[in-house]
Design an enzyme around this catalytic site. Structure first.
Site, mmCIF file in Angstrom:
data_model
loop_
_atom_site.group_PDB
_atom_site.id
_atom_site.type_symbol
_atom_site.label_atom_id
_atom_site.label_comp_id
_atom_site.label_asym_id
_atom_site.label_seq_id
_atom_site.Cartn_x
_atom_site.Cartn_y
_atom_site.Cartn_z
ATOM 1 N N ASP A 71 0.080 -5.822 9.581
ATOM 2 C CA ASP A 71 -0.827 -4.968 9.298
ATOM 3 C C ASP A 71 -2.140 -5.682 9.238
ATOM 4 O O ASP A 71 -2.154 -6.504 8.050
ATOM 5 C CB ASP A 71 -0.480 -4.018 8.255
ATOM 6 C CG ASP A 71 -1.571 -2.692 8.043
ATOM 7 O OD1 ASP A 71 -2.447 -2.722 8.929
ATOM 8 O OD2 ASP A 71 -1.583 -2.149 7.093
ATOM 9 N N LYS A 121 -12.745 -1.635 7.365
ATOM 10 C CA LYS A 121 -13.707 -2.415 6.451
ATOM 11 C C LYS A 121 -14.383 -3.617 7.093
ATOM 12 O O LYS A 121 -15.623 -3.699 6.556
ATOM 13 C CB LYS A 121 -12.427 -3.210 5.540
ATOM 14 C CG LYS A 121 -11.886 -2.243 4.446
ATOM 15 C CD LYS A 121 -10.690 -1.616 5.032
ATOM 16 C CE LYS A 121 -9.901 -0.573 3.960
ATOM 17 N NZ LYS A 121 -8.877 0.215 4.536
ATOM 18 N N TRP A 178 0.849 -1.091 0.098
ATOM 19 C CA TRP A 178 -0.081 -0.013 0.159
ATOM 20 C C TRP A 178 0.993 1.193 0.131
ATOM 21 O O TRP A 178 1.824 1.274 0.873
ATOM 22 C CB TRP A 178 -0.973 0.005 1.288
ATOM 23 C CG TRP A 178 -1.749 1.003 1.355
ATOM 24 C CD1 TRP A 178 -2.538 1.767 0.460
ATOM 25 C CD2 TRP A 178 -2.216 1.760 2.846
ATOM 26 N NE1 TRP A 178 -3.531 2.474 0.972
ATOM 27 C CE2 TRP A 178 -3.183 2.752 2.262
ATOM 28 C CE3 TRP A 178 -1.458 1.917 4.042
ATOM 29 C CZ2 TRP A 178 -3.491 3.814 3.291
ATOM 30 C CZ3 TRP A 178 -1.982 2.758 4.796
ATOM 31 C CH2 TRP A 178 -2.883 3.526 4.509
HETATM 32 C C1 LMR Z 1 -6.859 1.724 -0.046
HETATM 33 O O1 LMR Z 1 -5.782 1.093 -0.405
HETATM 34 O O2 LMR Z 1 -7.638 2.293 -1.171
HETATM 35 C C2 LMR Z 1 -7.354 1.806 1.135
HETATM 36 O O3 LMR Z 1 -6.472 1.219 1.998
HETATM 37 C C3 LMR Z 1 -7.835 3.285 1.495
HETATM 38 C C4 LMR Z 1 -6.630 4.097 1.310
HETATM 39 O O4 LMR Z 1 -6.836 4.953 2.637
HETATM 40 O O5 LMR Z 1 -5.947 4.249 0.674
#
Ligand code: LMR
Length: 401
Positions: free
Chosen positions: A214, A249, A133
């Site tokens: 996480d 979520k 992410w």
């Molecule tokens: C995402 O990856 O889209 C989610 O975790 C929301 C975010 O805050 O990025």
């Protein structure tokens, strides 16, 4: 003489949030937002779960004050969320080695974790999967920590680079923190299998690196208990771990910012010491966590009937996503695109990469009002019976050039 704020130049929006803003402006009635990771139901809405609505009513009826909560937050929430993360009766919990502190969302927990690691050892390198992410990297960099990546996702096979990952992890040791996604990897949807998790946890114990887990999608991969396997294995084998939990979520409470950090130390006394450091860090950051969302989840998870209802709701969200994955594979494979999308069904959670080029992503956006981030990560939960055929038609047009 120039003023202070004049020194600042505008920065581009976060790629995921930028997609959200561009989508909002698009007037095409057929538009589809496959960008941000929020669960959507068949009507395209991010639902409020009936179990949460009921718990919220009870919370409002019961609350008598909006005075500060105190640094740990809602303590009933903290124990309930650690039971979910570790499994009730886990040795780490019963021996007092775990301290859980409520945070503003899972992102807040990650920032507290980063600050905590920086306080413990400023020379720590945080190793994240390639890819991860994007905000993970931004958070650790904001905390001043060095970062590296370990191999994770094989783009050609759309699967885990297990051996390559292990080769890099075998070189790590004390002074390294390794970030893992407990389940439903964001962005690729690929997780280690149970035997692989076991081997990774054994390696963590042997090499002495710090596992930072996480957990943002508990219940979306295989089930609420099944999805905490990594946490249970690391907690059983390693003296120290950090877990960051998000309820955004699985309780669908995104905007209420509900999360927690759980620290496992080698003994109860050390866990207590570490908790004081966490409180000192959060005091300097946001002082104390918000009450509303965690107070609702506290009520929900301490009521048997509401908890049963919530478990069914989570199973419903997971089932819908899996159904969409199957239906997508079936629909695309009947269209002779020359590309194999069967990997979608082997992956789990909201995200998968479609394996499109940036040019193809741009065409989807510009010609068809279908929005994904440039990596072609899609949020599978954004599909529904009303838009899936339009999506498949558009994708096939783009793939056929
Ligand atoms: C995402 O990856 O889209 C989610 O975790 C929301 C975010 O805050 O990025």
């Amino acid at each position: 003489m120039s003023t202070m704020l004049e020194q600042l130049k505008a920065v581009p929006p976060d790629p995921i949030l930028g997609i959200l803003a561009a989508f909002a402006k698009d007037t095409n009635p057929l538009k589809i937002d496959l960008g941000i990771g929020v669960y959507r139901d068949e009507t395209g809405q991010t639902p409020m779960l009936p179990s949460v609505i009921e718990a919220e009513k009870r919370m409002i009826a019961r609350q008598t004050s909006k005075s500060y909560l105190g640094p740990p937050g809602v303590t009933g929430f903290n124990s309930a969320v650690s039971d979910l993360a570790f499994g009730p009766g886990n040795e780490a919990l019963t021996s007092g080695r775990v301290r859980t502190v409520q945070t503003p969302g899972g992102t807040g927990a990650l920032r507290v974790a980063a600050d905590l690691i920086k306080s413990a050892n400023p020379d720590t390198t945080v190793w994240a999967s390639d890819p991860t992410w994007p905000n993970h990297l931004a958070i650790f960099s904001a905390a001043g920590l060095a970062q590296q990546t370990y191999p994770y996702f094989d783009k050609t096979t759309s699967s885990l680079r297990y051996e390559d990952m292990m080769d890099v992890l075998r070189q790590r040791g004390p002074g390294d923190a390794i970030l893992f996604h407990a389940c439903c990897h964001n962005p690729c949807g690929v997780s280690p299998d149970p035997a692989q998790w076991e081997a990774i946890a054994d390696l963590a114990a042997k090499r002495g690196f710090l596992p930072l887990i996480d957990m943002a999608y508990q219940g979306f991969e295989r089930g609420i208990e099944e999805d905490n396997l990594a946490v249970r294995l690391f907690a059983a084998k390693c003296p120290e771990i950090i877990v960051t939990s998000s309820c955004s979520k699985n309780f669908s409470v995104y905007r209420d910012r509900v999360g927690a950090i759980s620290i496992v130390a080698s003994n109860a006394a050390k866990a207590g010491d570490v908790e004081t450091v966490v409180h000192a860090l959060t005091r300097k950051n946001y002082s104390m966590p918000p009450a509303h969302g965690p107070a609702v989840i506290d009520i929900l998870l301490h009521d048997e009937a509401l908890t049963r209802m919530w478990r069914d709701e989570v199973a419903g969200m997971r089932g819908r996503i899996n159904g969409l994955r199957a239906s997508m594979v079936e629909k695309i494979s009947s269209r002779n695109t020359g590309r194999d999308f069967s990997f979608l069904q082997r992956q789990s959670g909201m995200f998968s990469f479609l394996g499109l080029s940036v040019a193809e992503v741009r065409r989807l956006r510009e010609e068809f009002s279908i929005y994904t981030v440039d990596s072609a990560r899609v949020n599978i939960a954004s599909f529904n019976q009303g838009n899936i055929d339009y999506f498949v038609d558009s994708l096939v047009t783009v793939l056929k050039g």
